[in-house]
Design an enzyme around this catalytic site. Structure first.
Site, PDB file in Angstrom:
ATOM      1  N   CYS A 179       0.834  -1.205   0.000  1.00 18.38           N
ATOM      2  CA  CYS A 179       0.000   0.000   0.000  1.00 18.38           C
ATOM      3  C   CYS A 179       0.869   1.255   0.000  1.00 18.38           C
ATOM      4  O   CYS A 179       1.801   1.369   0.795  1.00 18.38           O
ATOM      5  CB  CYS A 179      -0.889  -0.020   1.244  1.00 18.38           C
ATOM      6  SG  CYS A 179      -1.895   1.450   1.409  1.00 18.38           S
TER       7      CYS A 179
ATOM      8  N   CYS B  78       0.607   6.066   7.258  1.00 19.53           N
ATOM      9  CA  CYS B  78      -0.647   5.634   7.896  1.00 19.53           C
ATOM     10  C   CYS B  78      -0.366   4.727   9.092  1.00 19.53           C
ATOM     11  O   CYS B  78       0.557   3.913   9.064  1.00 19.53           O
ATOM     12  CB  CYS B  78      -1.495   4.891   6.870  1.00 19.53           C
ATOM     13  SG  CYS B  78      -3.056   4.283   7.520  1.00 19.53           S
TER      14      CYS B  78
ATOM     15  N   PHE C  37     -21.215 -14.809  25.621  1.00 22.56           N
ATOM     16  CA  PHE C  37     -20.679 -13.616  24.951  1.00 22.56           C
ATOM     17  C   PHE C  37     -21.160 -13.676  23.488  1.00 22.56           C
ATOM     18  O   PHE C  37     -20.365 -13.649  22.552  1.00 22.56           O
ATOM     19  CB  PHE C  37     -19.153 -13.541  25.036  1.00 22.56           C
ATOM     20  CG  PHE C  37     -18.620 -13.627  26.439  1.00 22.56           C
ATOM     21  CD1 PHE C  37     -18.536 -12.487  27.225  1.00 22.56           C
ATOM     22  CD2 PHE C  37     -18.221 -14.846  26.988  1.00 22.56           C
ATOM     23  CE1 PHE C  37     -18.043 -12.557  28.535  1.00 22.56           C
ATOM     24  CE2 PHE C  37     -17.739 -14.924  28.293  1.00 22.56           C
ATOM     25  CZ  PHE C  37     -17.644 -13.778  29.062  1.00 22.56           C
TER      26      PHE C  37
ATOM     27  N   GLU D 252     -25.396 -12.699  26.698  1.00 21.81           N
ATOM     28  CA  GLU D 252     -24.609 -11.543  26.251  1.00 21.81           C
ATOM     29  C   GLU D 252     -24.882 -10.401  27.231  1.00 21.81           C
ATOM     30  O   GLU D 252     -25.990 -10.274  27.755  1.00 21.81           O
ATOM     31  CB  GLU D 252     -25.041 -11.205  24.802  1.00 21.81           C
ATOM     32  CG  GLU D 252     -24.885  -9.790  24.321  1.00 21.81           C
ATOM     33  CD  GLU D 252     -23.438  -9.329  24.252  1.00 21.81           C
ATOM     34  OE1 GLU D 252     -22.582 -10.075  23.762  1.00 21.81           O
ATOM     35  OE2 GLU D 252     -23.180  -8.197  24.698  1.00 21.81           O
TER      36      GLU D 252
ATOM     37  N   CYS E   7      -9.701 -13.087  21.215  1.00 24.28           N
ATOM     38  CA  CYS E   7      -8.939 -12.025  20.543  1.00 24.28           C
ATOM     39  C   CYS E   7      -7.737 -11.623  21.390  1.00 24.28           C
ATOM     40  O   CYS E   7      -7.176 -10.549  21.184  1.00 24.28           O
ATOM     41  CB  CYS E   7      -9.843 -10.829  20.254  1.00 24.28           C
ATOM     42  SG  CYS E   7     -10.650 -10.183  21.727  1.00 24.28           S
TER      43      CYS E   7
HETATM   44  C1  LIG Z   1     -15.667 -10.622  20.938  1.00 22.26           C
HETATM   45  S1  LIG Z   1     -17.349 -10.124  21.075  1.00 22.26           S
HETATM   46  C2  LIG Z   1     -18.133 -11.570  20.431  1.00 22.26           C
HETATM   47  C3  LIG Z   1     -19.565 -11.425  20.053  1.00 22.26           C
HETATM   48  C4  LIG Z   1     -20.150 -12.563  19.198  1.00 22.26           C
HETATM   49  N1  LIG Z   1     -19.788 -13.880  19.682  1.00 22.26           N
HETATM   50  C5  LIG Z   1     -19.757 -12.402  17.739  1.00 22.26           C
HETATM   51  O1  LIG Z   1     -18.950 -13.206  17.242  1.00 22.26           O
HETATM   52  O2  LIG Z   1     -20.262 -11.495  17.089  1.00 22.26           O
HETATM   53  C6  LIG Z   1     -17.582 -10.197  22.793  1.00 22.26           C
HETATM   54  C7  LIG Z   1     -18.973  -9.925  23.274  1.00 22.26           C
HETATM   55  O3  LIG Z   1     -18.989  -9.998  24.707  1.00 22.26           O
HETATM   56  C8  LIG Z   1     -19.856  -9.007  25.208  1.00 22.26           C
HETATM   57  N2  LIG Z   1     -19.427  -8.747  26.587  1.00 22.26           N
HETATM   58  C9  LIG Z   1     -18.415  -7.953  27.017  1.00 22.26           C
HETATM   59  N3  LIG Z   1     -18.321  -8.001  28.365  1.00 22.26           N
HETATM   60  C10 LIG Z   1     -19.296  -8.846  28.791  1.00 22.26           C
HETATM   61  C11 LIG Z   1     -19.698  -9.310  30.081  1.00 22.26           C
HETATM   62  N4  LIG Z   1     -19.072  -8.908  31.183  1.00 22.26           N
HETATM   63  N5  LIG Z   1     -20.736 -10.175  30.158  1.00 22.26           N
HETATM   64  C12 LIG Z   1     -21.365 -10.579  29.028  1.00 22.26           C
HETATM   65  N6  LIG Z   1     -21.034 -10.180  27.791  1.00 22.26           N
HETATM   66  C13 LIG Z   1     -20.007  -9.323  27.669  1.00 22.26           C
HETATM   67  C14 LIG Z   1     -19.707  -7.836  24.249  1.00 22.26           C
HETATM   68  O4  LIG Z   1     -20.839  -7.002  24.291  1.00 22.26           O
HETATM   69  C15 LIG Z   1     -19.536  -8.559  22.920  1.00 22.26           C
HETATM   70  O5  LIG Z   1     -20.772  -8.721  22.273  1.00 22.26           O
END
Ligand SMILES: C[S@@+](CC[C@H](N)C(=O)[O-])C[C@H]1O[C@@H](n2cnc3c(N)ncnc32)[C@H](O)[C@@H]1O
Length: 410
Positions: A59, A65, A269, A289, A363
């Site tokens: 790029c 950037c 989650f 969630e 992640c």
């Molecule tokens: C990495 S994302 C994954 C979401 C989903 N599995 C996806 O692939 O789209 C993590 C998720 O955990 C939720 N989250 C963060 N802290 C949390 C908590 N203390 N209890 C429950 N959910 C939580 C966030 O809102 C988010 O939607």
């Protein structure tokens, strides 16, 4: 005074590190580099002896950037480095696992980007922040973003002209949806009647699916649908979404393989149902969630879709109130996809609950390895790990992993 150093390794931000430590961004292991020391940071860097893994950055914006950190390295190098980060994080916990080949999302496949826009005397300046700076770099030829997002940068500029303050930087998040652009703006002027009207007109003019200002929906021409399996979901503004559709599919395939023929699955989650809704084609799913707006969106998507098995939702803080062993007992598979902090409290209960299979999407290799240790100490076997790279050319590392319990409690 110029000094020479040999780069020993890359740090977690992707910067080269020589003994000292001396930090030299955009260098590679075994390279001999020279430059001027500013504390522990090497500046005005010259590559005296390049690595054979050094490539010409694809790029033209890479130099200024800050969006990418590793375009100067070959794809093979980046793949080995990312897999190595996970292997090392596991080793630090005394664990080993078969590592599957990395899956890397193609160039120009990011479906969401936050564009920084500043108002200038002449109009606007839009792009990504520069490397370690507040300077905004324009990115008309960005190799990360889906071309439809690049084509939408003028929309971000138009919104800054309407509602950007003179001094601040507007953060305009552009997300591709089945109905067109889903736009969410932060850092703008406070909403008042005239601004709201102007923004509603801009939504029409630019044919946006939806426009939100500081999470308040200003106008919705069409619901900005995301498709998860057979279901269509309209996420709340700015809700979590996997960075590329390709990466989402790779993670889903991994999760589906782990969960296999399970009849009842807990998806913890769960977000807006990235995994829950496709899994509900073959299993009953309980989706948990933290954000109620997301579980509600997930539920609406499920209700509108024919042919899915029973799906229940629960908005619950899984850090403070993890599912307890008696609640977990009815599931034969559990999916975990926590934020960067990991799922320590939930994993402690899973250790007690001893469910047959666990799919863990992470992640953050460090918190993943910590949680993997707790699971393996409780008798789960870590079968494999696959790195899924949705953040190509960056230092982010994501993965999916398979655990099974060999001796399930009755
Ligand atoms: C990495 S994302 C994954 C979401 C989903 N599995 C996806 O692939 O789209 C993590 C998720 O955990 C939720 N989250 C963060 N802290 C949390 C908590 N203390 N209890 C429950 N959910 C939580 C966030 O809102 C988010 O939607």
């Amino acid at each position: 005074m110029s000094q020479s150093f040999t780069i020993a390794r890359l740090g977690h931000q992707g910067d080269g590190i020589a003994d000292g430590p001396v930090y030299a961004p955009r260098t590679l292991p075994a390279e001999v580099v020279s430059g001027t020391l500013d504390g522990s940071q090497l500046t005005d860097i010259r590559i005296e002896m390049p690595s054979d893994q050094r490539v010409k950055p694809p790029c033209r914006h890479y130099k200024s950037c800050g969006g990418c950190q590793l375009q100067h390295a070959s794809d093979d190098f980046v793949a080995d480095w990312k897999v190595g980060i996970v292997r090392n994080a596991l080793a630090a916990q005394g664990l080993e696992a078969p590592m599957r080949p990395i899956h890397t999302s193609p160039e120009r496949s990011r479906r969401r980007a936050t564009i920084a826009v500043r108002r200038t005397k002449k109009g606007t300046l839009a792009g990504f922040h520069g490397r370690a700076s507040d300077v905004i770099t324009e990115i008309p030829d960005c190799h990360l973003l889906d071309p439809a997002l690049i084509a939408a940068i003028p929309v971000a500029e138009a919104l800054a002209l309407l509602g950007g303050s003179r001094k601040g930087v507007l953060a305009v998040t552009l997300t591709l949806s089945e109905a067109g652009l889903d736009v969410s703006v932060k850092g703008g002027k406070p909403l008042d009647g005239p601004l709201e009207l102007a923004l509603a007109r801009a939504t029409e003019k630019h044919r946006l699916a939806r426009l939100a200002w500081e999470d308040e929906v200003i106008a919705m021409r069409e619901p900005p649908v995301q498709r998860f399996g057979a279901a269509e979901v309209v996420p709340p503004p700015g809700a979590f979404l996997q960075a590329t559709k390709d990466g989402e599919q790779a993670l889903l395939r991994a999760v589906q393989e782990v969960v296999g023929g399970a009849r009842r699955v807990a998806d913890l989650f769960a977000g807006c149902g990235t995994f829950s809704l496709p899994l509900a084609q073959g299993a009953e799913v309980h989706a948990v969630e933290g954000e109620a707006a997301m579980t509600e969106a997930l539920d609406r998507g499920w209700r509108k879709t024919r042919g899915l098995k029973q799906l229940t939702i629960e908005a619950r803080d899984l850090f403070r109130r993890p599912l307890m062993p008696d609640e977990l007992a009815k599931f034969d598979a559990v999916v975990l996809d926590p934020p960067r902090a990991g799922a320590e409290a939930q994993v402690a209960e899973l250790a007690q609950a001893q469910r047959p299979t666990v799919a863990y999407v992470s992640c953050n290799p460090v918190t993943f390895a910590r949680d993997a240790k707790a699971l393996t100490e409780a008798g789960y076997q870590l079968n494999w790990v696959q790195v899924v790279d949705q953040f190509r050319w960056s230092a982010h590392v994501e993965l999916a992993a398979s655990f099974t319990m060999n001796h399930t409690k009755p």
